[in-house]
Each structure stands twice: as C-alpha cells, then as structure tokens.
Design a protein around this motif. Structure first.
Motif, mmCIF file in Angstrom:
data_model
loop_
_atom_site.group_PDB
_atom_site.id
_atom_site.type_symbol
_atom_site.label_atom_id
_atom_site.label_comp_id
_atom_site.label_asym_id
_atom_site.label_seq_id
_atom_site.Cartn_x
_atom_site.Cartn_y
_atom_site.Cartn_z
ATOM 1 N N LEU A 27 0.829 -1.205 0.000
ATOM 2 C CA LEU A 27 0.000 0.000 0.000
ATOM 3 C C LEU A 27 0.868 1.262 0.000
ATOM 4 O O LEU A 27 0.572 2.229 -0.700
ATOM 5 C CB LEU A 27 -0.936 -0.001 1.201
ATOM 6 C CG LEU A 27 -2.137 -0.926 1.114
ATOM 7 C CD1 LEU A 27 -2.860 -0.990 2.448
ATOM 8 C CD2 LEU A 27 -3.073 -0.457 0.024
ATOM 9 N N LEU A 28 1.939 1.237 0.776
ATOM 10 C CA LEU A 28 2.838 2.392 0.803
ATOM 11 C C LEU A 28 3.584 2.556 -0.517
ATOM 12 O O LEU A 28 3.763 3.674 -1.005
ATOM 13 C CB LEU A 28 3.834 2.266 1.960
ATOM 14 C CG LEU A 28 3.228 2.395 3.353
ATOM 15 C CD1 LEU A 28 4.270 2.095 4.410
ATOM 16 C CD2 LEU A 28 2.658 3.785 3.548
ATOM 17 N N LEU A 33 4.254 5.438 -6.008
ATOM 18 C CA LEU A 33 4.530 5.246 -7.429
ATOM 19 C C LEU A 33 3.604 6.081 -8.299
ATOM 20 O O LEU A 33 2.461 6.340 -7.935
ATOM 21 C CB LEU A 33 4.375 3.768 -7.814
ATOM 22 C CG LEU A 33 5.453 2.819 -7.316
ATOM 23 C CD1 LEU A 33 5.113 1.404 -7.738
ATOM 24 C CD2 LEU A 33 6.806 3.211 -7.841
ATOM 25 N N ARG A 34 4.110 6.441 -9.449
ATOM 26 C CA ARG A 34 3.276 7.141 -10.422
ATOM 27 C C ARG A 34 2.378 6.139 -11.131
ATOM 28 O O ARG A 34 2.600 4.936 -11.100
ATOM 29 C CB ARG A 34 4.155 7.862 -11.430
ATOM 30 C CG ARG A 34 4.939 8.973 -10.790
ATOM 31 C CD ARG A 34 5.598 9.839 -11.830
ATOM 32 N NE ARG A 34 6.226 10.952 -11.164
ATOM 33 C CZ ARG A 34 7.446 11.356 -11.389
ATOM 34 N NH1 ARG A 34 8.172 10.744 -12.296
ATOM 35 N NH2 ARG A 34 7.934 12.373 -10.743
ATOM 36 N N ILE A 39 2.543 -1.253 -12.471
ATOM 37 C CA ILE A 39 2.761 -2.669 -12.757
ATOM 38 C C ILE A 39 3.725 -3.283 -11.738
ATOM 39 O O ILE A 39 3.681 -4.485 -11.460
ATOM 40 C CB ILE A 39 3.255 -2.869 -14.215
ATOM 41 C CG1 ILE A 39 3.223 -4.341 -14.612
ATOM 42 C CG2 ILE A 39 4.651 -2.319 -14.402
ATOM 43 C CD1 ILE A 39 1.849 -4.885 -14.799
ATOM 44 N N VAL A 40 4.575 -2.440 -11.168
ATOM 45 C CA VAL A 40 5.506 -2.903 -10.138
ATOM 46 C C VAL A 40 4.727 -3.422 -8.927
ATOM 47 O O VAL A 40 5.068 -4.452 -8.342
ATOM 48 C CB VAL A 40 6.465 -1.760 -9.732
ATOM 49 C CG1 VAL A 40 7.320 -2.145 -8.549
ATOM 50 C CG2 VAL A 40 7.317 -1.348 -10.912
ATOM 51 N N THR A 41 3.666 -2.719 -8.574
ATOM 52 C CA THR A 41 2.854 -3.142 -7.437
ATOM 53 C C THR A 41 2.213 -4.500 -7.698
ATOM 54 O O THR A 41 2.157 -5.361 -6.811
ATOM 55 C CB THR A 41 1.763 -2.104 -7.145
ATOM 56 O OG1 THR A 41 2.366 -0.822 -7.004
ATOM 57 C CG2 THR A 41 1.024 -2.429 -5.874
#
Length: 95
Positions: A27-28, A33-34, A39-41
């Motif tokens: 969540l943090l 992130l922009r 997609i990283v999340t």
C-alpha cells in the motif's frame, strides 16, 4: 495466568504475517509510485502471494502441521492449509 508464546506459535502464523506486513508495504509503495509504474505493485503482490504459499507449504510438510497454537486458538491442519491455497490461487488469479 500468562501464556508464553513460543517460536513454534510464531512460525505457525508466518504466512499470515507475510501477507499482513507485505500488504501494508505494498500500500505504501503504491502510494509513492506514479500511475505509469503501477505494474511494479502488481508484480510485488504476486511475489507476496507466492511467498505466503511457500510458507504454507513449508508448514504443511513440517512437524507444525496438524497442531494447535496460541493455546488452541489457531489450528494448522490439512483443512486450513487447503483453504489457504484456495485463497492464494484466487488472489493470484485476481492480480
């Protein structure tokens, strides 16, 4: 009467700890992130589910399987492990 929490109790709930701490961190990360890099999340969430599934598999194959922990308030048996894997699969498909 005070109950002592042992290392086996903590190890038995390690997949749940992985999910709780990992979800908080995700969540943090998602907050920072922009929009283009979200997609990283998703990738980290998939790795988090995989880590929890591996932890559950390790518990299933160890001596902790089939026991109760935290004075009988938590059970690590075949039934609970099966449903953990069902929920991990559902989470992985949803991601």
């Amino acid at each position: 009467m005070m109950t002592v929490i042992g290392i086996k109790d903590v190890l038995a709930i390690s997949p749940e700890i992985i999910v709780a701490v990992g979800a908080s961190v995700l969540l943090l990360i998602d907050l920072l992130l922009r929009e283009k890099r979200r997609i990283v999340t998703a990738a980290l969430a998939f790795l988090l589910v995989a880590a929890a599934a591996i932890g559950s598999a390790c518990i299933f194959t160890s001596e902790l399987s089939g026991g109760t922990f935290f004075s009988g308030m938590f059970a690590a048996d075949d039934y609970s492990t099966f449903f953990k894997f069902v929920f991990y699969l559902a989470a992985a498909i949803t991601i």
